[in-house]
Design a protein around this motif. Structure first.
Motif, PDB file in Angstrom:
ATOM      1  N   TYR A 166      37.043  33.491  33.259  1.00  0.00           N
ATOM      2  CA  TYR A 166      37.321  33.542  34.763  1.00  0.00           C
ATOM      3  C   TYR A 166      38.255  34.693  35.250  1.00  0.00           C
ATOM      4  O   TYR A 166      38.019  35.398  36.401  1.00  0.00           O
ATOM      5  N   TRP A 167      39.329  34.576  34.777  1.00  0.00           N
ATOM      6  CA  TRP A 167      40.535  35.319  35.558  1.00  0.00           C
ATOM      7  C   TRP A 167      40.222  37.104  35.200  1.00  0.00           C
ATOM      8  O   TRP A 167      40.241  37.596  36.357  1.00  0.00           O
ATOM      9  N   PRO A 168      39.899  37.396  34.304  1.00  0.00           N
ATOM     10  CA  PRO A 168      39.637  38.927  34.124  1.00  0.00           C
ATOM     11  C   PRO A 168      38.535  39.277  35.079  1.00  0.00           C
ATOM     12  O   PRO A 168      38.287  40.426  35.765  1.00  0.00           O
ATOM     13  N   ALA A 169      37.192  38.405  34.919  1.00  0.00           N
ATOM     14  CA  ALA A 169      36.242  38.751  35.496  1.00  0.00           C
ATOM     15  C   ALA A 169      36.373  38.557  37.090  1.00  0.00           C
ATOM     16  O   ALA A 169      36.033  39.641  37.851  1.00  0.00           O
ATOM     17  N   ARG A 170      37.303  37.734  37.577  1.00  0.00           N
ATOM     18  CA  ARG A 170      37.541  37.470  39.203  1.00  0.00           C
ATOM     19  C   ARG A 170      38.628  38.908  39.510  1.00  0.00           C
ATOM     20  O   ARG A 170      38.333  39.331  40.775  1.00  0.00           O
ATOM     21  N   MET A 171      39.588  39.178  38.849  1.00  0.00           N
ATOM     22  CA  MET A 171      40.591  40.138  39.151  1.00  0.00           C
ATOM     23  C   MET A 171      39.530  41.572  39.250  1.00  0.00           C
ATOM     24  O   MET A 171      39.944  42.355  39.940  1.00  0.00           O
ATOM     25  N   ALA A 172      38.733  41.515  38.339  1.00  0.00           N
ATOM     26  CA  ALA A 172      38.253  43.089  38.071  1.00  0.00           C
ATOM     27  C   ALA A 172      37.411  43.129  39.626  1.00  0.00           C
ATOM     28  O   ALA A 172      37.037  44.308  40.078  1.00  0.00           O
ATOM     29  N   ARG A 173      37.030  42.211  40.349  1.00  0.00           N
ATOM     30  CA  ARG A 173      36.213  42.279  41.529  1.00  0.00           C
ATOM     31  C   ARG A 173      37.207  42.599  42.609  1.00  0.00           C
ATOM     32  O   ARG A 173      36.730  43.278  43.727  1.00  0.00           O
ATOM     33  N   GLY A 174      38.315  42.382  42.405  1.00  0.00           N
ATOM     34  CA  GLY A 174      39.330  42.689  43.641  1.00  0.00           C
ATOM     35  C   GLY A 174      39.556  41.915  44.627  1.00  0.00           C
ATOM     36  O   GLY A 174      38.828  40.959  44.743  1.00  0.00           O
ATOM     37  N   GLY A 175      39.882  42.398  45.896  1.00  0.00           N
ATOM     38  CA  GLY A 175      39.951  41.777  47.108  1.00  0.00           C
ATOM     39  C   GLY A 175      41.203  40.715  47.019  1.00  0.00           C
ATOM     40  O   GLY A 175      42.048  40.672  46.131  1.00  0.00           O
ATOM     41  N   ARG A 176      41.058  39.633  47.850  1.00  0.00           N
ATOM     42  CA  ARG A 176      41.956  38.480  47.776  1.00  0.00           C
ATOM     43  C   ARG A 176      41.738  37.293  46.842  1.00  0.00           C
ATOM     44  O   ARG A 176      40.562  36.805  46.915  1.00  0.00           O
ATOM     45  N   VAL A 177      42.570  37.288  46.047  1.00  0.00           N
ATOM     46  CA  VAL A 177      42.361  36.325  44.715  1.00  0.00           C
ATOM     47  C   VAL A 177      42.967  35.048  44.874  1.00  0.00           C
ATOM     48  O   VAL A 177      44.269  35.194  44.856  1.00  0.00           O
ATOM     49  N   VAL A 178      42.512  33.991  44.992  1.00  0.00           N
ATOM     50  CA  VAL A 178      43.213  32.596  45.087  1.00  0.00           C
ATOM     51  C   VAL A 178      43.911  32.152  43.692  1.00  0.00           C
ATOM     52  O   VAL A 178      43.118  32.208  42.650  1.00  0.00           O
ATOM     53  N   VAL A 179      45.191  32.097  43.572  1.00  0.00           N
ATOM     54  CA  VAL A 179      45.753  31.688  42.385  1.00  0.00           C
ATOM     55  C   VAL A 179      46.716  30.481  42.577  1.00  0.00           C
ATOM     56  O   VAL A 179      47.013  30.291  43.717  1.00  0.00           O
ATOM     57  N   PRO A 180      46.795  29.614  41.632  1.00  0.00           N
ATOM     58  CA  PRO A 180      47.552  28.510  42.148  1.00  0.00           C
ATOM     59  C   PRO A 180      49.217  28.724  42.260  1.00  0.00           C
ATOM     60  O   PRO A 180      49.503  29.575  41.459  1.00  0.00           O
ATOM     61  N   ALA A 308      26.037  32.669  37.276  1.00  0.00           N
ATOM     62  CA  ALA A 308      26.637  31.410  37.497  1.00  0.00           C
ATOM     63  C   ALA A 308      27.310  30.966  36.329  1.00  0.00           C
ATOM     64  O   ALA A 308      27.153  31.194  35.027  1.00  0.00           O
ATOM     65  N   ARG A 309      28.640  30.223  36.560  1.00  0.00           N
ATOM     66  CA  ARG A 309      29.627  30.231  35.587  1.00  0.00           C
ATOM     67  C   ARG A 309      29.698  28.573  35.315  1.00  0.00           C
ATOM     68  O   ARG A 309      29.546  27.797  36.254  1.00  0.00           O
ATOM     69  N   LYS A 310      30.344  28.218  34.130  1.00  0.00           N
ATOM     70  CA  LYS A 310      30.607  26.692  33.498  1.00  0.00           C
ATOM     71  C   LYS A 310      31.862  26.585  34.382  1.00  0.00           C
ATOM     72  O   LYS A 310      32.180  25.485  34.679  1.00  0.00           O
ATOM     73  N   ALA A 311      32.839  27.541  34.599  1.00  0.00           N
ATOM     74  CA  ALA A 311      34.218  26.989  35.066  1.00  0.00           C
ATOM     75  C   ALA A 311      34.681  28.056  36.017  1.00  0.00           C
ATOM     76  O   ALA A 311      34.182  29.579  35.851  1.00  0.00           O
ATOM     77  N   GLY A 312      35.223  27.633  37.091  1.00  0.00           N
ATOM     78  CA  GLY A 312      35.845  28.631  38.007  1.00  0.00           C
ATOM     79  C   GLY A 312      35.251  28.692  39.516  1.00  0.00           C
ATOM     80  O   GLY A 312      34.588  27.127  39.761  1.00  0.00           O
TER      81      GLY A 312
END
Length: 326
Positions: A166-180, A308-312
């Motif tokens: 999930y994390w490299p896939a989400r980071m690759a899209r850029g923009g504002r990324v929610v992190v804990p 669609a993902r199983k997690a994220g």
């Protein structure tokens, strides 16, 4: 060496098979084959471990090493030992850090051992308890020939869980990324290829014992930063969100739908805080996190970053969080 992998078609067992073939060993994989083929150079023997006499096709075969990645069944473990344990010099059983009873303190106390029970609902506690029973079965039968690998978070290409990816896939899209926003949370992982290399090395060198088998601990925020550094385009903004806000919005930790994968509440913090010095002293080697992130991103792109993902979090779920904290 002649090696039997009980599995060989999915993730870790597939990586073990590929590594053993790469190192010149003769590898047989006992699996149903329903999840796909085995790596080139290995031999698939179709076996259904749910059926009586599952290993009849391999009757009379002797192996220098067996690798068992059985997830959910102590009966599977016992059946394999009955079939091959008496003549096998080295036996790897892939267990889990889920065997530990308390992930808040990092105690070494184990969960009670549990037998298979098809009438019981599957839970994380049953998973850990069945792994405990499986470890006991292996130790009792193999008596000094066993190599028990208590794996933590396994990452890398081919991961079917969708957690780390999930994390490299989400980071690759850029923009504002929610992190804990969890400044005290640690992070531990092991690339499946590194764990596979160690398992094959242990079979070659007859390494025995029981090991917490994941990578060194690093701060969670540092890990997220390294993943972003490797995969995010310029201008990507990480938006830390407090645990209380995530709970209020019913964002799940660790895995599953509507989750921030790999984030853990404080009560589970030691699940990513195990001491792995013994494993590192006995041959385990780990690659840089950025390498795992880049390879995982390539795998994610092959599946489709917008699938669609199983997690994220979905785009809509992340936007809901960003709106709540803006």
């Amino acid at each position: 060496m002649k090696i039997l992998v009980l599995g060989g078609t999915v993730f870790l067992s597939k990586a073990v098979t590929a590594e053993a073939v790469r190192r010149g060993h003769e590898v047989f994989c006992a699996a149903r084959g329903a999840s796909g083929g085995v790596p080139e150079g290995a031999t698939l023997v179709q076996v259904d471990r749910d059926r009586p006499g599952a290993f009849e096709k391999l009757a009379g075969e002797q192996f220098d090493a067996v690798v068992d990645v059985s997830k959910y069944s102590v009966n599977w473990v016992r059946d394999a030992i009955a079939a091959f344990g008496g003549t096998t010099p080295h036996w790897t059983f892939v267990s889990s850090i889920s065997v530990y009873a308390d992930h808040g303190t990092g105690s070494d106390e184990l969960l009670p051992a549990l037998e298979d029970d098809p009438d019981e609902e599957f839970t994380s506690e049953r998973y850990g308890g069945i792994k405990v029973a499986s470890e006991i079965a292996v130790r009792e039968a193999m008596a000094g020939r066993e190599f028990i690998v208590r794996a933590g978070l396994i990452t890398g290409p081919d991961d079917p869980s969708d957690r780390f990816g999930y994390w490299p896939a989400r980071m690759a899209r850029g923009g504002r990324v929610v992190v804990p926003d969890s400044p005290d949370l640690g992070f531990q992982h092991i690339d499946a290829r590194d764990l596979a290399q160690w398992i094959v090395f242990a079979a070659e060198e007859r390494v025995t014992g029981t090991y917490d088998s994941t990578g060194p601990v690093m701060p969670f925020q540092m890990a997220i930063g390294e993943i972003a550094g490797a995969t995010a385009p310029p201008g990507t903004q990480l938006v830390p969100v407090k645990e209380a806000v995530l709970k209020e919005l019913k964002i799940s930790p660790w895995a599953g739908p509507r989750s921030l994968p790999l984030w853990l509440p404080a009560a589970w913090a030691k699940m990513v805080g195990r001491d792995v010095s013994n494993a590192l002293a006995n041959g385990l080697r780990t690659r840089p996190l950025a390498e795992t992130a880049l390879d995982s991103l390539e795998y994610e792109r092959g599946l489709g970053l917008d699938r669609a993902r199983k997690a994220g979090l979905t785009h809509e779920e992340e936007l809901e969080i960003l709106t709540a904290v803006s």
